[in-house]
Write an enzyme that holds these catalytic residues in place. Sequence first.
Site, PDB file in Angstrom:
ATOM      1  N   GLY A 168       0.828  -1.201   0.000  1.00  0.00           N
ATOM      2  CA  GLY A 168       0.000   0.000   0.000  1.00  0.00           C
ATOM      3  C   GLY A 168       0.861   1.249   0.000  1.00  0.00           C
ATOM      4  N   GLY A 176      25.178  -5.164  20.522  1.00  0.00           N
ATOM      5  CA  GLY A 176      24.041  -4.509  21.163  1.00  0.00           C
ATOM      6  C   GLY A 176      23.479  -5.357  22.293  1.00  0.00           C
ATOM      7  CB  VAL A 227      14.892  -5.504  24.595  1.00  0.00           C
ATOM      8  CG1 VAL A 227      13.811  -6.540  24.796  1.00  0.00           C
ATOM      9  CG2 VAL A 227      14.690  -4.340  25.545  1.00  0.00           C
ATOM     10  N   GLY A 261      19.029  -2.097  17.267  1.00  0.00           N
ATOM     11  CA  GLY A 261      17.790  -1.315  17.289  1.00  0.00           C
ATOM     12  C   GLY A 261      17.001  -1.454  15.998  1.00  0.00           C
ATOM     13  NE  ARG A 262      11.824  -3.982  14.824  1.00  0.00           N
ATOM     14  CZ  ARG A 262      11.934  -4.910  13.872  1.00  0.00           C
ATOM     15  NH1 ARG A 262      12.929  -5.781  13.893  1.00  0.00           N
ATOM     16  NH2 ARG A 262      11.051  -4.985  12.905  1.00  0.00           N
ATOM     17  CG  ASP A 320       7.483  -1.112  16.225  1.00  0.00           C
ATOM     18  OD1 ASP A 320       6.903  -0.968  17.316  1.00  0.00           O
ATOM     19  OD2 ASP A 320       8.221  -2.090  15.965  1.00  0.00           O
ATOM     20  CB  ALA A 344       3.530  -6.228  20.289  1.00  0.00           C
ATOM     21  CG  HIS A 354       1.530 -18.350  51.844  1.00  0.00           C
ATOM     22  ND1 HIS A 354       2.784 -17.775  51.740  1.00  0.00           N
ATOM     23  CD2 HIS A 354       1.702 -19.528  52.500  1.00  0.00           C
ATOM     24  CE1 HIS A 354       3.675 -18.571  52.321  1.00  0.00           C
ATOM     25  NE2 HIS A 354       3.039 -19.634  52.786  1.00  0.00           N
TER      26      HIS A 354
HETATM   27  P1  FAD Z   1       4.994  -4.607  12.524  1.00  0.00           P
HETATM   28  O1  FAD Z   1       4.737  -5.741  13.440  1.00  0.00           O
HETATM   29  O2  FAD Z   1       6.394  -4.406  12.046  1.00  0.00           O
HETATM   30  O3  FAD Z   1       4.008  -4.789  11.294  1.00  0.00           O
HETATM   31  C1  FAD Z   1       4.002  -3.938  10.212  1.00  0.00           C
HETATM   32  C2  FAD Z   1       3.472  -4.665   9.001  1.00  0.00           C
HETATM   33  O4  FAD Z   1       3.303  -3.725   7.956  1.00  0.00           O
HETATM   34  C3  FAD Z   1       4.439  -5.720   8.464  1.00  0.00           C
HETATM   35  O5  FAD Z   1       3.748  -6.930   8.344  1.00  0.00           O
HETATM   36  C4  FAD Z   1       4.870  -5.175   7.106  1.00  0.00           C
HETATM   37  O6  FAD Z   1       5.043  -6.201   6.130  1.00  0.00           O
HETATM   38  C5  FAD Z   1       3.664  -4.332   6.722  1.00  0.00           C
HETATM   39  N1  FAD Z   1       3.974  -3.270   5.755  1.00  0.00           N
HETATM   40  C6  FAD Z   1       5.015  -2.390   5.797  1.00  0.00           C
HETATM   41  N2  FAD Z   1       4.928  -1.519   4.745  1.00  0.00           N
HETATM   42  C7  FAD Z   1       3.813  -1.879   4.060  1.00  0.00           C
HETATM   43  C8  FAD Z   1       3.198  -1.365   2.890  1.00  0.00           C
HETATM   44  N3  FAD Z   1       3.686  -0.306   2.241  1.00  0.00           N
HETATM   45  N4  FAD Z   1       2.091  -1.992   2.441  1.00  0.00           N
HETATM   46  C9  FAD Z   1       1.564  -3.055   3.089  1.00  0.00           C
HETATM   47  N5  FAD Z   1       2.106  -3.578   4.208  1.00  0.00           N
HETATM   48  C10 FAD Z   1       3.206  -2.989   4.683  1.00  0.00           C
HETATM   49  N6  FAD Z   1       7.513  -6.372  21.379  1.00  0.00           N
HETATM   50  C11 FAD Z   1       6.852  -6.688  22.514  1.00  0.00           C
HETATM   51  O7  FAD Z   1       5.956  -5.953  22.928  1.00  0.00           O
HETATM   52  N7  FAD Z   1       7.161  -7.835  23.216  1.00  0.00           N
HETATM   53  C12 FAD Z   1       8.139  -8.675  22.813  1.00  0.00           C
HETATM   54  O8  FAD Z   1       8.397  -9.690  23.450  1.00  0.00           O
HETATM   55  C13 FAD Z   1       8.853  -8.362  21.622  1.00  0.00           C
HETATM   56  N8  FAD Z   1       9.825  -9.187  21.168  1.00  0.00           N
HETATM   57  C14 FAD Z   1      10.453  -8.898  19.994  1.00  0.00           C
HETATM   58  C15 FAD Z   1      11.434  -9.772  19.542  1.00  0.00           C
HETATM   59  C16 FAD Z   1      12.094  -9.530  18.349  1.00  0.00           C
HETATM   60  C17 FAD Z   1      13.154 -10.487  17.860  1.00  0.00           C
HETATM   61  C18 FAD Z   1      11.726  -8.380  17.571  1.00  0.00           C
HETATM   62  C19 FAD Z   1      12.402  -8.105  16.262  1.00  0.00           C
HETATM   63  C20 FAD Z   1      10.753  -7.502  18.023  1.00  0.00           C
HETATM   64  C21 FAD Z   1      10.108  -7.747  19.245  1.00  0.00           C
HETATM   65  N9  FAD Z   1       9.129  -6.894  19.744  1.00  0.00           N
HETATM   66  C22 FAD Z   1       8.490  -7.187  20.921  1.00  0.00           C
HETATM   67  C23 FAD Z   1       8.724  -5.655  19.020  1.00  0.00           C
HETATM   68  C24 FAD Z   1       7.416  -5.902  18.270  1.00  0.00           C
HETATM   69  O9  FAD Z   1       7.588  -6.966  17.367  1.00  0.00           O
HETATM   70  C25 FAD Z   1       7.021  -4.626  17.527  1.00  0.00           C
HETATM   71  O10 FAD Z   1       6.933  -3.561  18.456  1.00  0.00           O
HETATM   72  C26 FAD Z   1       5.663  -4.800  16.848  1.00  0.00           C
HETATM   73  O11 FAD Z   1       5.664  -5.858  15.929  1.00  0.00           O
HETATM   74  C27 FAD Z   1       5.280  -3.506  16.118  1.00  0.00           C
HETATM   75  O12 FAD Z   1       4.010  -3.647  15.577  1.00  0.00           O
HETATM   76  P2  FAD Z   1       3.542  -2.819  14.308  1.00  0.00           P
HETATM   77  O13 FAD Z   1       2.178  -3.331  13.985  1.00  0.00           O
HETATM   78  O14 FAD Z   1       3.742  -1.392  14.553  1.00  0.00           O
HETATM   79  O15 FAD Z   1       4.555  -3.205  13.138  1.00  0.00           O
HETATM   80  P1  AMP Z   2      17.912  -1.669  21.648  1.00  0.00           P
HETATM   81  O1  AMP Z   2      17.708  -0.228  21.238  1.00  0.00           O
HETATM   82  O2  AMP Z   2      17.308  -2.055  22.981  1.00  0.00           O
HETATM   83  O3  AMP Z   2      17.516  -2.636  20.559  1.00  0.00           O
HETATM   84  O4  AMP Z   2      19.494  -1.838  21.837  1.00  0.00           O
HETATM   85  C1  AMP Z   2      20.435  -1.638  20.805  1.00  0.00           C
HETATM   86  C2  AMP Z   2      21.788  -1.430  21.457  1.00  0.00           C
HETATM   87  O5  AMP Z   2      22.829  -1.506  20.472  1.00  0.00           O
HETATM   88  C3  AMP Z   2      21.941  -0.059  22.121  1.00  0.00           C
HETATM   89  O6  AMP Z   2      22.194  -0.243  23.498  1.00  0.00           O
HETATM   90  C4  AMP Z   2      23.126   0.576  21.396  1.00  0.00           C
HETATM   91  O7  AMP Z   2      23.967   1.306  22.275  1.00  0.00           O
HETATM   92  C5  AMP Z   2      23.883  -0.635  20.853  1.00  0.00           C
HETATM   93  N1  AMP Z   2      24.760  -0.322  19.685  1.00  0.00           N
HETATM   94  C6  AMP Z   2      24.462   0.427  18.604  1.00  0.00           C
HETATM   95  N2  AMP Z   2      25.520   0.480  17.716  1.00  0.00           N
HETATM   96  C7  AMP Z   2      26.530  -0.274  18.267  1.00  0.00           C
HETATM   97  C8  AMP Z   2      27.863  -0.641  17.860  1.00  0.00           C
HETATM   98  N3  AMP Z   2      28.416  -0.231  16.704  1.00  0.00           N
HETATM   99  N4  AMP Z   2      28.592  -1.430  18.691  1.00  0.00           N
HETATM  100  C9  AMP Z   2      28.065  -1.883  19.853  1.00  0.00           C
HETATM  101  N5  AMP Z   2      26.812  -1.575  20.284  1.00  0.00           N
HETATM  102  C10 AMP Z   2      26.027  -0.793  19.516  1.00  0.00           C
END
Ligand code: FAD
Ligand code: AMP
Length: 480
Positions: free
Chosen positions: A122, A188, A191, A279-280, A320, A328, A452
């Site tokens: 989209g 990093g 989390v 990070g993301r 996000d 999430a 308890h």
């Molecule tokens: P997303 O889940 O990223 O979904 C976005 C969707 O949009 C995707 O499916 C993508 O394909 C779609 N999209 C993107 N652009 C387009 C487009 N132009 N057209 C159509 N579709 C599109 N959070 C927690 O709260 N608890 C946890 O334990 C946790 N563990 C995690 C572990 C890992 C390894 C990772 C990577 C993340 C974790 N998170 C956790 C973070 C969590 O996954 C995100 O915060 C959450 O998924 C964000 O939700 P969202 O709906 O904003 O985006």
């Molecule tokens: P989070 O934001 O919880 O996913 O954590 C990502 C972590 O990666 C942060 O604590 C950053 O300080 C760390 N980080 C980012 N760039 C580097 C790098 N080049 N080397 C080591 N740690 C990094």
Amino acid sequence: MSNHFDVVVIGSGPAGYVAAIRAAQLGLKTACIEKWKNTDGKGVNGGTCLNVGCIPSKALLDSSQKFHETAKDLSVHGISVDSVDIDISAMLERKNKIINQLTGGIAGLFKANGVTALYGTGKLLSGKKVELTDNEGSVSLIDAQNVILASGSLPISIPVAPVDNDLILDSTGALEIEEVPKRLGVIGAGVIGLELGSVWARLGSEVILLEALDDFLAIMDKAIAKESKKIFSKQGLDIRLGARVTGTKINGREVEVTYKTSGGEELSQTFDKLIVCVGRRPYTDGLLAPGCGVDVDERGSVFVNEFCATNVPGVYAVGDLVRGPMLAHKGSEEGVMVAERIAGHKAQMNYDIVPNVIYTHPEVASVGLTEEQVKAGGEPYNVGVFPFSASGRAMAANDTDGLVKIIANADTDRILGCHIVGPSAADLTQQVAIAMEFGSSAEDLGMTVFGHPTLSEAVHEAALAVNGSAIHIANRKRRS
Ligand code: FAD
Ligand code: AMP
């Protein structure tokens, strides 16, 4: 397909699919567009959370914890096990089954609630028009009364460690490792790095986490971060702080990582696999057509107000993709709020009470303000702490690492924050989150009857300790 909807949601992660379901429940004609494809090329809902985030990581954390406990922790109970083995492909298969069950479940929920599921990409054009490019490449235009952008986030990549998902992996690749690497590096110690590092450490990898910052879990309450570091180090995770990765070199089947310490020393370390968890970033690639008018801030997030409205009337953004913690449940609640506001309700979200969890063992969880934040804000406060080493239930379970810390305003006694490292910290913190949502004082929580023996008694005792009336620990009342 009709080309006119009351609500078009772009993205079906936990923010988008929840928004779509709630909008449809409220009688709005709703479509949700998703671009994610399975390995067989079929569109799939659920986003990062269900496909490569929260759920698969927890599946691997639970499998690896069971392996670790069986291999290492049973003798204390008098149980001996001759040999313990793990079939990694079966572990991955179990994880994939859970993903398929949950993502399929969303398709079912869409049907049950009357959400039109569209598969493809989209793009928001001007005038609340959405261009859909389906998975076969056909392009169509959809008219939307309201658009909810929910395209989520992607892992950040750093040029010094280019991901090939063979030797250098991002968080997605790290969920597919097929054999236990002997030496695993994680860039990093946040989390995701801690969770993924823990999975493979429990299965036998020597894990080194390289973290650029000098502080461990810098945004957490300091006492909890310090205790967590002590526990993780005792478990064998080698957490190197003040270690900024400056380069990587592939030598055959090994990765050599160079890093600079905060003291300026250049060091190197060789690994069999390296996971990049730095990070993301918000996923806006291809989402906003030039001229659609939606503002993006300096961090690449779509700019929104407290109700998740963008600067373009009728266009919202959640999850996000926008400011705030990338969690999430935060996105889901935003999705509900936006759907309800579009339907004319006066919904709002309490951003002050969003729990945050790291699913290591023990878990680390928090809600509300840290002690450092309360101190900086200048309000008087009391702190109550209770260690799990004094909990009968934790002792019975041989799970006594960690503590509960509750912070309350010293004048009103209103709970300001709760921080826990310990067994079931996520669920215990949620109990305090509920109390906080109802404006509870520490005394209210102290007057509540807790079963308890339960781990939640540690929460009860920490609440009592806030006012110096804990029973099972010597009280050190403190007003700051
Ligand atoms: P997303 O889940 O990223 O979904 C976005 C969707 O949009 C995707 O499916 C993508 O394909 C779609 N999209 C993107 N652009 C387009 C487009 N132009 N057209 C159509 N579709 C599109 N959070 C927690 O709260 N608890 C946890 O334990 C946790 N563990 C995690 C572990 C890992 C390894 C990772 C990577 C993340 C974790 N998170 C956790 C973070 C969590 O996954 C995100 O915060 C959450 O998924 C964000 O939700 P969202 O709906 O904003 O985006
Ligand atoms: P989070 O934001 O919880 O996913 O954590 C990502 C972590 O990666 C942060 O604590 C950053 O300080 C760390 N980080 C980012 N760039 C580097 C790098 N080049 N080397 C080591 N740690 C990094």
